[in-house]
Design a protein around this motif. Sequence first.
Motif, PDB file in Angstrom:
ATOM      1  N   THR A 113       0.836  -1.197   0.000  1.00  0.00           N
ATOM      2  CA  THR A 113       0.000   0.000   0.000  1.00  0.00           C
ATOM      3  C   THR A 113       0.873   1.250   0.000  1.00  0.00           C
ATOM      4  N   ASP A 118      -3.494  12.250  -5.493  1.00  0.00           N
ATOM      5  CA  ASP A 118      -4.219  12.114  -6.746  1.00  0.00           C
ATOM      6  C   ASP A 118      -4.117  13.410  -7.546  1.00  0.00           C
ATOM      7  N   GLU A 125      -4.441   6.297  -0.279  1.00  0.00           N
ATOM      8  CA  GLU A 125      -3.727   5.033  -0.152  1.00  0.00           C
ATOM      9  C   GLU A 125      -4.149   4.144  -1.320  1.00  0.00           C
ATOM     10  N   ILE A 126      -3.167   3.555  -1.993  1.00  0.00           N
ATOM     11  CA  ILE A 126      -3.459   2.778  -3.198  1.00  0.00           C
ATOM     12  C   ILE A 126      -2.486   1.607  -3.283  1.00  0.00           C
ATOM     13  N   ALA A 163      -1.894   6.980 -10.470  1.00  0.00           N
ATOM     14  CA  ALA A 163      -2.716   7.611  -9.431  1.00  0.00           C
ATOM     15  C   ALA A 163      -2.665   9.127  -9.524  1.00  0.00           C
ATOM     16  N   TYR A 168      -9.614  11.111  -7.228  1.00  0.00           N
ATOM     17  CA  TYR A 168     -10.155   9.957  -6.502  1.00  0.00           C
ATOM     18  C   TYR A 168     -11.611   9.700  -6.865  1.00  0.00           C
ATOM     19  N   LEU A 180     -10.385   7.305 -10.122  1.00  0.00           N
ATOM     20  CA  LEU A 180      -9.825   6.071  -9.580  1.00  0.00           C
ATOM     21  C   LEU A 180     -10.908   5.156  -9.021  1.00  0.00           C
ATOM     22  N   ARG A 181     -11.922   5.743  -8.394  1.00  0.00           N
ATOM     23  CA  ARG A 181     -12.973   4.930  -7.773  1.00  0.00           C
ATOM     24  C   ARG A 181     -14.054   4.499  -8.755  1.00  0.00           C
ATOM     25  N   LEU A 211      -6.158  -2.518  -9.493  1.00  0.00           N
ATOM     26  CA  LEU A 211      -6.051  -1.956  -8.155  1.00  0.00           C
ATOM     27  C   LEU A 211      -6.657  -2.920  -7.145  1.00  0.00           C
ATOM     28  N   HIS A 213      -6.422  -2.022  -3.629  1.00  0.00           N
ATOM     29  CA  HIS A 213      -6.764  -1.219  -2.447  1.00  0.00           C
ATOM     30  C   HIS A 213      -6.829   0.243  -2.865  1.00  0.00           C
ATOM     31  N   LEU A 214      -7.876   0.928  -2.412  1.00  0.00           N
ATOM     32  CA  LEU A 214      -8.035   2.353  -2.712  1.00  0.00           C
ATOM     33  C   LEU A 214      -8.819   2.998  -1.588  1.00  0.00           C
TER      34      LEU A 214
END
Length: 296
Positions: A113, A118, A125-126, A163, A168, A180-181, A211, A213-214
């Motif tokens: 992680t 962004d 956290e990514i 990222a 985000y 990203l989401r 991905l 974890h985000l």
Amino acid sequence: MQTRNPSKELSVQALPGAGMLLFELLLFAGAVTLLVRGAQQHDPAQILTAVAGLLVFVLCMPGFFIVEPNLGRVLVLFGSYRGTVRQAGFYWTNPFTSKKKISLRAHNLNGKTLKVNDLAGNPIEIAAVVVWQVHDSAQAIFDVEGFEHFVEVQAEAAVRLVASRHPYDDGMSSEVATTLRGSADAVATELGHELQQRLGLAGIQVLEARLSHLAYAPEIAHAMLQRQQAGAIIAARTRIVDGAVGMVEMALERLSKDKVVELDDERRATLVGNLLVVLCGQTSATPVLNTGGLYN
């Protein structure tokens, strides 16, 4: 700047190990027989021949090697690359040849992680999971120092870069349409392309990148949660108001059409206000009985 000449994998077919093993056994048996006979007959010629045979036997033994399924052997003779054996089996080659084992199987890289910013500058956290395998064994062995560590470092750099190119969530930047989401597939495709460009010089093929974890960084997670909650409340209120206005319009139209009551502008405004309070309020309305008229 010096031009870089990438290595290229060469396929080589080593000698079958079974035939050479039979030769080695016969050579050993013959050398032992000559040695015993020479000792009994006190014949130096037979003893020297037996010793030479045993020496050849010992020198040829390191030439045997086994290639397991989805593994390869990179053959290097006196600093010169001779080729790669990919086909599983039992083989023999020049005993002075270095036989470096390399895995051709698919590997999983579960990236750690990372805390990055962004596109909007928010700390997040990514982490990513990358599936990769060796495509060109010569490049993996000779063109980079430790190709597995090279994959880890370049994967981290690619995740940070991707990222930083996207916000985000929606509504945080007007520069790009993907987030990203909300654009997981598009971000995964971009990440895979970026990784392939970086790992291609090491003979690595990226099979999948996604991905794993985000999340917002802990220092802003609470504030961003409130922002999301506020957005959800605004969206819900907007829908409630739209529905209430439609219901008020329908009620006024029905009252006018059925001629239930004649309303002037002031009475109409009062009725609209009361209906909106009832329909949009969070608590149940408390009726008030008016025994007089509106103007007294």
